[in-house]
Design an enzyme around this catalytic site. Structure first.
Site, PDB file in Angstrom:
ATOM      1  N   ASN A 181      11.229  32.357  51.666  1.00 55.11           N
ATOM      2  CA  ASN A 181      11.319  33.267  52.809  1.00 55.11           C
ATOM      3  C   ASN A 181      10.092  33.027  53.688  1.00 55.11           C
ATOM      4  O   ASN A 181       8.991  33.459  53.347  1.00 55.11           O
ATOM      5  CB  ASN A 181      11.362  34.718  52.296  1.00 55.11           C
ATOM      6  CG  ASN A 181      11.295  35.733  53.421  1.00 55.11           C
ATOM      7  OD1 ASN A 181      11.412  35.386  54.605  1.00 55.11           O
ATOM      8  ND2 ASN A 181      11.118  37.001  53.072  1.00 55.11           N
TER       9      ASN A 181
ATOM     10  N   LYS B 233       9.315  34.254  56.448  1.00 54.06           N
ATOM     11  CA  LYS B 233       8.894  35.407  57.264  1.00 54.06           C
ATOM     12  C   LYS B 233       8.637  34.928  58.707  1.00 54.06           C
ATOM     13  O   LYS B 233       9.321  34.019  59.164  1.00 54.06           O
ATOM     14  CB  LYS B 233       7.693  36.103  56.617  1.00 54.06           C
ATOM     15  CG  LYS B 233       7.986  36.436  55.137  1.00 54.06           C
ATOM     16  CD  LYS B 233       6.999  37.340  54.487  1.00 54.06           C
ATOM     17  CE  LYS B 233       7.427  37.584  53.041  1.00 54.06           C
ATOM     18  NZ  LYS B 233       6.572  38.531  52.336  1.00 54.06           N
TER      19      LYS B 233
ATOM     20  N   HIS C  52      14.971  43.469  52.883  1.00 50.17           N
ATOM     21  CA  HIS C  52      13.599  43.147  52.455  1.00 50.17           C
ATOM     22  C   HIS C  52      12.706  44.360  52.690  1.00 50.17           C
ATOM     23  O   HIS C  52      12.885  45.089  53.668  1.00 50.17           O
ATOM     24  CB  HIS C  52      13.088  41.939  53.247  1.00 50.17           C
ATOM     25  CG  HIS C  52      11.831  41.377  52.671  1.00 50.17           C
ATOM     26  ND1 HIS C  52      10.596  41.960  52.878  1.00 50.17           N
ATOM     27  CD2 HIS C  52      11.611  40.314  51.868  1.00 50.17           C
ATOM     28  CE1 HIS C  52       9.677  41.262  52.220  1.00 50.17           C
ATOM     29  NE2 HIS C  52      10.267  40.257  51.604  1.00 50.17           N
TER      30      HIS C  52
ATOM     31  N   GLU D 285       9.851  44.620  53.848  1.00 47.44           N
ATOM     32  CA  GLU D 285       9.192  44.636  55.172  1.00 47.44           C
ATOM     33  C   GLU D 285      10.146  45.170  56.234  1.00 47.44           C
ATOM     34  O   GLU D 285       9.732  45.845  57.177  1.00 47.44           O
ATOM     35  CB  GLU D 285       8.689  43.219  55.513  1.00 47.44           C
ATOM     36  CG  GLU D 285       7.457  42.865  54.689  1.00 47.44           C
ATOM     37  CD  GLU D 285       7.274  41.383  54.406  1.00 47.44           C
ATOM     38  OE1 GLU D 285       7.911  40.541  55.064  1.00 47.44           O
ATOM     39  OE2 GLU D 285       6.477  41.065  53.503  1.00 47.44           O
TER      40      GLU D 285
ATOM     41  N   GLU E 240      11.826  42.757  44.129  1.00 47.11           N
ATOM     42  CA  GLU E 240      10.533  42.498  44.757  1.00 47.11           C
ATOM     43  C   GLU E 240       9.694  43.780  44.748  1.00 47.11           C
ATOM     44  O   GLU E 240       9.820  44.614  45.665  1.00 47.11           O
ATOM     45  CB  GLU E 240      10.723  42.037  46.205  1.00 47.11           C
ATOM     46  CG  GLU E 240      11.398  40.689  46.337  1.00 47.11           C
ATOM     47  CD  GLU E 240      10.934  39.954  47.597  1.00 47.11           C
ATOM     48  OE1 GLU E 240      10.596  38.774  47.475  1.00 47.11           O
ATOM     49  OE2 GLU E 240      10.901  40.556  48.678  1.00 47.11           O
TER      50      GLU E 240
ATOM     51  N   GLY F 233       2.656  39.632  48.740  1.00 46.23           N
ATOM     52  CA  GLY F 233       1.533  39.204  49.562  1.00 46.23           C
ATOM     53  C   GLY F 233       0.182  39.685  49.071  1.00 46.23           C
ATOM     54  O   GLY F 233      -0.799  39.600  49.800  1.00 46.23           O
TER      55      GLY F 233
ATOM     56  N   SER G 259       4.269  37.412  45.111  1.00 44.98           N
ATOM     57  CA  SER G 259       3.127  36.585  44.688  1.00 44.98           C
ATOM     58  C   SER G 259       3.507  35.524  43.656  1.00 44.98           C
ATOM     59  O   SER G 259       2.744  35.256  42.723  1.00 44.98           O
ATOM     60  CB  SER G 259       1.976  37.467  44.184  1.00 44.98           C
ATOM     61  OG  SER G 259       1.482  38.266  45.249  1.00 44.98           O
TER      62      SER G 259
HETATM   63  P1  13P Z   1       4.803  36.612  48.667  1.00 47.52           P
HETATM   64  O1  13P Z   1       5.336  35.490  47.799  1.00 47.52           O
HETATM   65  O2  13P Z   1       3.945  36.133  49.785  1.00 47.52           O
HETATM   66  O3  13P Z   1       4.178  37.678  47.832  1.00 47.52           O
HETATM   67  O4  13P Z   1       6.074  37.282  49.383  1.00 47.52           O
HETATM   68  C1  13P Z   1       7.162  37.647  48.600  1.00 47.52           C
HETATM   69  C2  13P Z   1       8.275  38.031  49.496  1.00 47.52           C
HETATM   70  O5  13P Z   1       8.231  39.040  50.157  1.00 47.52           O
HETATM   71  C3  13P Z   1       9.434  37.119  49.561  1.00 47.52           C
HETATM   72  O6  13P Z   1      10.504  37.716  50.216  1.00 47.52           O
END
Ligand code: 13P
Length: 260
Positions: free
Chosen positions: A9, A11, A97, A99, A169, A175, A215
């Site tokens: 992903n 982002k 997601h 976010e 997640e 992150g 992560s």
């Molecule tokens: P990270 O791997 O940067 O923690 O992000 C995970 C994520 O949100 C994947 O959709």
């Protein structure tokens, strides 16, 4: 047998030109990776066409999107629909997601509409769920996962949901560099499979892939995939470098071939 699925992903990262250069380099590094696993990249909408064009027919990479709207077309400024994604060669779409939920106010009813639209157009949804740190610390993880699944998946037939993937997640792991332990991931995946068995069907729960995200790195992917409860990973930061994504893909393909 559930096939391992590794999804990058991106982002809000990489312009269309950066994306094309990146996937060409990545595809070259993936030649030796077993075709028994599935690999997906989910670039921003603006880079989907460039990535599609850059992918050789022999590339193991499939295309996914990070979001979509539930209507097919119309006066919805700034939105992108399922038919638009299908037309660009997308096979997967990430939905719900955290976010999107926290920064853009997405809620279960809207996510359910998106799920319905994605399935109607033959896209494979990757439904993201997960608890906050506060919810985990107050012992609510199982309740939160159960509620998120029930609110989103109620009203679908088992047949309709046969194309979905669930991504666990935990918000506190996204992150932060602080991944869930393999034990925490496996426990959550067991809960998710139990809920799928009761809300959809035991057969469906058995065949649905559940990914872990938060992560994930080349260093922890092996331990996360050590349990056959974890069917792959949804990767953020570590998918943005050719070397780390390629290493994760290679480790994942070995995990499958030795049948762990
Ligand atoms: P990270 O791997 O940067 O923690 O992000 C995970 C994520 O949100 C994947 O959709």
């Amino acid at each position: 047998m559930r096939r391992i699925l590794i999804v990058g992903n991106w982002k809000m990262n990489k312009t269309a030109s950066e994306a094309a250069t990146f996937v060409r380099a990545l595809s070259e590094r993936l030649h030796s990776v077993s075709t028994q696993i599935e690999l997906v990249v989910a670039p921003p909408f603006t880079a989907l066409q460039a990535v599609r064009t850059a992918l050789e027919p022999s590339s193991p990479l499939q295309l996914g999107a990070q979001n979509m709207f539930w209507e097919d077309q119309g006066a919805y400024t700034g939105e992108v629909s399922a038919p638009m994604l299908v037309d660009l060669g997308c096979r997967y779409v990430i939905l719900g997601h955290s976010e999107r939920r926290t920064l853009f106010g997405e809620q279960s009813d809207g996510i359910q509409k998106k799920l319905r639209a994605a399935l109607r157009h033959g896209l494979r949804p990757i439904l993201c769920i997960g608890e906050s740190l506060q919810q985990r610390e107050s012992g609510m993880t199982d309740d939160v996962l159960t509620q998120q699944l029930n609110e989103t998946l109620s009203g679908f037939t088992a047949e309709a949901l046969s194309g979905i993937t669930v991504a666990y997640e935990p918000i506190w792991a996204i992150g932060t560099g602080k991944s869930a332990t393999a034990e925490q991931a496996v426990a959550a995946h067991h809960t998710i499979r139990r809920v799928l068995a009761s809300t959809i069907s035991p057969e469906q729960a058995d065949s649905t892939r559940i990914l872990y995200g938060g992560s994930v790195t080349p260093h922890n992917i092996e331990s996360l995939l050590a349990s056959n409860q974890v069917d792959g990973a949804l990767i953020g930061g570590a998918c943005l470098q050719v070397e780390s994504f390629a290493t994760i893909a290679r480790v994942a393909s070995i995990a499958r071939s030795i049948g762990v």
